[in-house]
Design an enzyme around this catalytic site. Structure first.
Site, mmCIF file in Angstrom:
data_model
loop_
_atom_site.group_PDB
_atom_site.id
_atom_site.type_symbol
_atom_site.label_atom_id
_atom_site.label_comp_id
_atom_site.label_asym_id
_atom_site.label_seq_id
_atom_site.Cartn_x
_atom_site.Cartn_y
_atom_site.Cartn_z
ATOM 1 N N LYS A 1 0.868 -1.162 0.090
ATOM 2 C CA LYS A 1 -0.043 0.070 -0.046
ATOM 3 C C LYS A 1 0.964 1.445 0.007
ATOM 4 O O LYS A 1 0.593 2.288 -0.514
ATOM 5 C CB LYS A 1 -1.006 -0.036 1.250
ATOM 6 C CG LYS A 1 -1.835 1.245 1.502
ATOM 7 C CD LYS A 1 -2.930 1.325 2.466
ATOM 8 C CE LYS A 1 -3.457 2.379 2.320
ATOM 9 N NZ LYS A 1 -4.621 2.307 3.660
ATOM 10 N N HIS B 1 -12.607 -24.701 -38.090
ATOM 11 C CA HIS B 1 -13.808 -24.360 -37.062
ATOM 12 C C HIS B 1 -13.988 -25.086 -35.918
ATOM 13 O O HIS B 1 -14.966 -25.661 -35.783
ATOM 14 C CB HIS B 1 -15.194 -24.073 -37.966
ATOM 15 C CG HIS B 1 -14.989 -23.066 -39.162
ATOM 16 N ND1 HIS B 1 -14.749 -21.814 -38.782
ATOM 17 C CD2 HIS B 1 -15.343 -23.328 -40.560
ATOM 18 C CE1 HIS B 1 -14.816 -20.998 -39.860
ATOM 19 N NE2 HIS B 1 -15.173 -21.988 -40.855
#
Length: 537
Positions: free
Chosen positions: A138, A273
C-alpha cells in the site's frame, strides 16, 4: 515524492529462505540495517550478516509458538506511515521507517497437497506475512515489498547500481506482485475451507494479457491471458514466424494440439472451425500429413495444423511452397509442433503469413474445463477416458483391432456433437476417412460423414472407371463408423448399410438399443458397444 528511495532499514521474514543471503548482503554493503525474525535471522547471521532482532524494534517477545512475531504497532506503523504528511507524528511516536520488507508466506498449498491433518493445515496459514506485504505494498511510494525469491538477482543488481536505492518503477512492479500473491493465497485458503465443508467454490485468476487484433469478429475486442500459478499454459507457446495469432487461430490451435496429444505414433490433425476435418496416425510423417489432408482437402484450406512430432523438411514440402512467387499452394493459417527441423522452418518461412508455433501438445492436458455463462460458471472434469467396455452385441462379430477402435474414439471425441467419424486402416496408417458433426440430428451427421468418405475414396481411386463402385464398397466395408452417442433409432444403421459400412461403434444405452441391434442383424452389420458417451458441445 522521490523516484529513487534509499533502502536504509529492511525487514526479513521468509518461509522460503533460498537465495536470501545475497539480497541481504547487497543491502548491508550499502549501509542498510537488517531486521529479522527467528529462522531467517539464523540463516543471515550464519552468512555473517549483522542482524537486529525484531523484538528490539517492537519491544515484544516472539510468542505463542511463533504465531506472534511481526504483527505490532511499531512494525506496521514503520511500513505504513506517509513519509511526508506523517513525518512529525512518526517522530513523536518514536517510529523509524522500514524501507523494505522481504517476506514470502507459509506454504499453505504445498502442505495441503501433502495430505496433512487439519490442524497442521491451519498452522500453515500465514497471518503476519500477508499483513506486512499488504502494508508495504500500500505504501509502495516509499517502501519496497519483495515476495518472490526470483526477484533477488535483479534487485541486487539495481541496489549495486544505485548505491542501495530502488526506483519507483521497481517498487510499483513489486507492489503489484505482492497484492497478486496475497490475493491468490487468500483464495487458496478460502476455497480449501469451503471444500472441507463440502462446498465447491472457485476463484480464477489470469494475467499477462496480450491484446489480440479482434475477437471472433472484427467488432469484438479480444485478449489472451495466462492462468496464474498453472504449470502448463497454451499462453507459453513459442511464436516462430508469421502474422500475429488471432482469436480464432488460438481456439483452433488448442483443438489441433488437443487432437494429437494422446497418440503414441506420429499424428497430424487438421482443424477447421474447431473440428478435425483431417486426422491421421502412422509412422511416416509425410504420409500421415498427406492422409490427414486427404480427409477433406477443400476444408483444409485456411486450416490450423498440429503435429505431435518435430516437423521435418520432407513433411513441410507437401505444402508445395513456390519460392519464386512467394505463393503457398496449400494455404494454411498455422502449423504447430513440439519442434521444427531448421530446414523445415526456412522452407516454411517462404510464406510470410504462415504462422509457425512451437508447443508440446501434451502440455494442453487439463483436469477441469470451465465455461462462463452470464455471471455463472459451468465446471466439469475433462473427457479423458475412451471406453468402459468393448462388447460386440450383434450376431456378426467384429474384428476391429484396439488400435483402430482407439483411433476412432479419439477422433469422434474431438468432433462437435452430434458426431460421426468414419475411420480406417490404410497401409501403415490410421485415417479419419470422413466426419459429420454439429448437426441438430444424428442422421444428418451420419450422411455427411458417409458422403465425405465416399468422396475421398473416389478421389484416391486410380483404377478403371468400371471398378470404382466395387472399390468404394470394398473400402467402406473395411472402415468403421464411430458415433459419439447412442443411436436413438435404427435409421442410422440403415443409412450406414446403404453405404457399405459393416462395423459400427457406439456407446449404447438407448431405450431402443434392441431395435437398433435387430436392424444390424437383419442387414448383416457388426455393432460394438463401448459404454461411454463423448458429447462435445
Amino acid at each position: 515524492m522521490k523516484q529513487l528511495i534509499k533502502i536504509k532499514r529492511a525487514l526479513f521474514s521468509v518461509s522460503d529462505k533460498s537465495g536470501v543471503e545475497a539480497l541481504a548482503w547487497a543491502l548491508h554493503e550499502n549501509g542498510c540495517q537488517i531486521i529479522s525474525t527467528g529462522g531467517t535471522k539464523s540463516v543471515l547471521e550464519k552468512a555473517g550478516i549483522p542482524v537486529t532482532e525484531i523484538s528490539e524494534v517492537t519491544g515484544n517477545p516472539e510468542a505463542f509458538g511463533g504465531r506472534m512475531k511481526t504483527i505490532s504497532f511499531q512494525i506496521e506503523s514503520a511500513l505504513l506511515f506517509d513519509r511526508e504528511k506523517d513525518a512529525d507524528e512518526a517522530r513523536r511516536l518514536g517510529i523509524e521507517p522500514i524501507d523494505m520488507v522481504v517476506c514470502n508466506l507459509y506454504p499453505f498449498e504445498r502442505v495441503k497437497n501433502q495430505g496433512v491433518d487439519f490442524d497442521t493445515l491451519i498452522e500453515n496459514i500465514d497471518i503476519g506475512g500477508p499483513t506486512m506485504a499488504r502494508a508495504a505494498a500500500k505504501n509502495f511510494k516509499y517502501v519496497a515489498v519483495v515476495t518472490d525469491p526470483q526477484d533477488y538477482p535483479d534487485l541486487v543488481k539495481e541496489l549495486q547500481e544505485n548505491d542501495g536505492a530502488l526506483s519507483y518503477e521497481t517498487r510499483f512492479r513489486l507492489m503489484r506482485k505482492a497484492f497478486n500473491l496475497t490475493a491468490d493465497y487468500d483464495a487458496a485458503i478460502a476455497t480449501t475451507m469451503d471444500e472441507m465443508a463440502g462446498e465447491l467454490s472457485v476463484r480464477l485468476a489470469f494475467h499477462q494479457a496480450k491484446t489480440l487484433r479482434y475477437g471472433e469478429n472484427s467488432h469484438q475486442q479480444a485478449f489472451f491471458l495466462r492462468q496464474r500459478k498453472t504449470a502448463d499454459a497454451l499462453h507459453d507457446l513459442q511464436f516462430l514466424h508469421g502474422k500475429e495469432l488471432s482469436y480464432n487461430n488460438i481456439v483452433d490451435l488448442y483443438s489441433a494440439l488437443d487432437a494429437v496429444k494422446d497418440f503414441t505414433n506420429t499424428a497430424c490433425a487438421i482443424i477447421k472451425h474447431n473440428n478435425p476435418c483431417g486426422l491421421c496416425e502412422g509412422s511416416d510423417q509425410r504420409e500421415v500429413f498427406e492422409l490427414a489432408w486427404a480427409g477433406d482437402p477443400v476444408s483444409a484450406f485456411g486450416s490450423v495444423i498440429a503435429f505431435n512430432r518435430k516437423v521435418e523438411l520432407e513433411t513441410a514440402r507437401f505444402l508445395q511452397l513456390d519460392a519464386e512467387n512467394k505463393m503457398q499452394r496449400k494455404f494454411v493459417e498455422v502449423i504447430a509442433a513440439p519442434d521444427f527441423d531448421p530446414k523445415a522452418i526456412e522452407y516454411l518461412k517462404q510464406h510470410k503469413n504462415l504462422r509457425l508455433v512451437r508447443f508440446e501438445p501434451k502440455r494442453v492436458t487439463q483436469e477441469k474445463e470451465f465455461k462462463i455463462l452470464a455471471g455463472s460458471l459451468l465446471l466439469q472434469t475433462t473427457d479423458n477416458k475412451l471406453l468402459e467396455k468393448k462388447e460386440t452385441v450383434t450376431q456378426l462379430k467384429t474384428d476391429v483391432g484396439d488400435d483402430l477402435l482407439n483411433f476412432g474414439l479419439l477422433a469422434v471425441r474431438q468432433l462437435k456433437s452430434n458426431a460421426i467419424a468414419v475411420v480406417r486402416k490404410k497401409d501403415n496408417c490410421l485415417q479419419l476417412l470422413g466426419m459429420g458433426c454439429g448437426q441438430p440430428n444424428r442422421v444428418n451427421s451420419t450422411r455427411l460423414a458417409l458422403e465425405r468418405s465416399r468422396e475421398n475414396l473416389k478421389n484416391e481411386f486410380t483404377g478403371e472407371d468400371a471398378q470404382l463402385e466395387r472399390y468404394i464398397k470394398e473400402q467402406m466395408g473395411k472402415a468403421v463408423l464411430v458415433s459419439d452417442a447412442f443411436f436413438p433409432f435404427p435409421d442410422n444403421v440403415e443409412i450406414a448399410a446403404s453405404y457399405g459400412i459393416k462395423t459400427i461403434v457406439q456407446p449404447g444405452g438407448s431405450i431402443r438399443d434392441k431395435s437398433v441391434i435387430e436392424k444390424c442383424n437383419e442387414l448383416g452389420l457388426a455393432m460394438l458397444f463401448t459404454g461411454l458417451r463423448h458429447f462435445k458441445h
